[in-house]
Design an enzyme around this catalytic site. Sequence first.
Site, PDB file in Angstrom:
ATOM      1  N   VAL A   6      19.937 -29.584 -30.558  1.00 18.90           N
ATOM      2  CA  VAL A   6      19.085 -29.047 -29.195  1.00 18.90           C
ATOM      3  C   VAL A   6      17.620 -28.796 -29.495  1.00 18.90           C
ATOM      4  O   VAL A   6      17.560 -27.919 -29.944  1.00 18.90           O
ATOM      5  CB  VAL A   6      20.554 -28.613 -28.554  1.00 18.90           C
ATOM      6  CG1 VAL A   6      19.713 -27.773 -26.670  1.00 18.90           C
ATOM      7  CG2 VAL A   6      21.348 -29.076 -27.643  1.00 18.90           C
ATOM      8  N   CYS A   7      16.720 -28.435 -28.543  1.00 15.50           N
ATOM      9  CA  CYS A   7      15.802 -28.658 -27.936  1.00 15.50           C
ATOM     10  C   CYS A   7      14.499 -28.496 -29.806  1.00 15.50           C
ATOM     11  O   CYS A   7      15.436 -29.724 -30.322  1.00 15.50           O
ATOM     12  CB  CYS A   7      15.694 -26.924 -28.064  1.00 15.50           C
ATOM     13  SG  CYS A   7      14.429 -26.201 -27.199  1.00 15.50           S
ATOM     14  N   THR A   8      14.438 -27.512 -30.424  1.00 14.81           N
ATOM     15  CA  THR A   8      13.808 -27.520 -31.090  1.00 14.81           C
ATOM     16  C   THR A   8      14.309 -27.694 -33.162  1.00 14.81           C
ATOM     17  O   THR A   8      14.191 -27.033 -33.713  1.00 14.81           O
ATOM     18  CB  THR A   8      12.158 -26.484 -31.645  1.00 14.81           C
ATOM     19  OG1 THR A   8      13.377 -25.301 -31.063  1.00 14.81           O
ATOM     20  CG2 THR A   8      11.478 -27.300 -30.710  1.00 14.81           C
TER      21      THR A   8
END
Lengths: 288, 288
Positions: free
Chosen positions: A154-156
């Site tokens: 998730v995300c970076t």
Amino acid sequence: MNRRDALHMTALGAIAAAGGYGLGRPRAGNDNHPEAEAHGAPAREARLAGPDRAEILMLVYPRFTALDLVGPQHVFSLLGPEYRTRLVWKDTAEVISDTGIPFRPTQTFDETTESPEVLFVPGGTDGTLAVMEDPEVLGFLASRGAKARYVTSVCTGSLVLAAAGLLLDRRATTHWLAMESLASFGVQSVRERVVIDGNRITGAGVTAGIDFAVTLAATLKDDAYARGIQLMMEYDPAPPFGTVTPESADPKIVGMLRAMVVEFNRNVEAVAGRQATAKPSVDPRAED
Amino acid sequence: MNRRDALHMTALGAIAAAGGYGLGRPRAGNDNHPEAEAHGAPAREARLAGPDRAEILMLVYPRFTALDLVGPQHVFSLLGPEYRTRLVWKDTAEVISDTGIPFRPTQTFDETTESPEVLFVPGGTDGTLAVMEDPEVLGFLASRGAKARYVTSVCTGSLVLAAAGLLLDRRATTHWLAMESLASFGVQSVRERVVIDGNRITGAGVTAGIDFAVTLAATLKDDAYARGIQLMMEYDPAPPFGTVTPESADPKIVGMLRAMVVEFNRNVEAVAGRQATAKPSVDPRAED
């Protein structure tokens, strides 16, 4: 009772066994911590035995973004007793999230299964950059990622998977402010909320973790089960300011946010450049 | 630059200072833990001094629901350096969430400010029941709640506020499966995602915590700032199965979930009954 009813009963029965919205018993995953029981975890003998359970390995690290992980972990905790989530790190010393929450890993890299059901990496910024150049972390992710049924982020967190060589030429996503950085690793960077490419499943920024995890839950179980999870966690979101996206927001605000991450993205792209130089044989771009 | 631009600059500048999506520095709140710095928290002298900062006290307890708290905590961490979140409990020994995550409280009840900006209580089930009858917890909440600028909760956290006498005759909400239990404390139980009654702000089940916190952020700062927070945490939710509510879901599934919480609700209502008997003078229902 018809077949459809039976499916629902099975699905929700498992949600109940898993603890509902906490109904019943906390999930384990704390086997390294006998004191867990003193704080209310179930007695060891009351838990299901280990070897037959599917392991969901969730990386934690200094300055990771807690919400990237805790949203999915809640969803995974509702999958039923045949799944077990682990918070994994080099050791079990406390790590502090980027919003200041002290977490304790529940399993060390060495203790983890070699063939996890799910390998998961949350995002962050400077802490994420640090693990992207940490050989021990990258080695762990590469080895478990090679045998995991699903490799996810998730995300970076997808930048870390990319640095570990797990997203080469794959379609994947990340926080909207890091799309170009992800592409710099030879990833097909896609701006969607959840991106599935084979067994690689990646979510966009922070709150996309819940959408990612419900999607994965439907894959691991079935749609009826995943709908039950949405109902149980009352996932009927109502953002107070409606849809706010980089495309719809005030361009000045978007520009300011982009300016804030220039250094982060430059550092990420420098990591990508160093890795391409160091390992030309595994980077398809080097063959162009 | 016009006035509106200036407002945006100020708002997003503060987001940047607060760490963006982790950009920059983790928030503090770990002053009790020198080892936090070894794990990447900023040097003590680099943090802003304490007494002028608004304190957001977030209760943690054995078997609380982690996502109820971590969603709002992420939002609060973006409010800027003038706010500080604390995870508060009787002591700083680890507590395990109902999904098996080990957290460490960052401040004890005795160490907290007497006048917090925000008092917050997350939900759970059996762990929540336990704190609803714990005089030390109820005493702490009553004393801080009396002086807090905002008294808040997510999910069944409102049952704890009610047990502490903080929601009498107020409009408030909780998880959809606990609405009647909340009413048993003399609360006007309302099925809305976020309910505001004076300085009492309560959120519905689990994921409603994000909507609750963005709403509170807009109150503490302004709408433009809260919009910036939504953009930064990419809060543009896309539930994989769309809207799933108790009204729209398969009645058989809803019935099963209700059956799962019969015992929990019976226990909660028993607590409400005992408290009404023990403290007739503070319960307006006793005067009917």
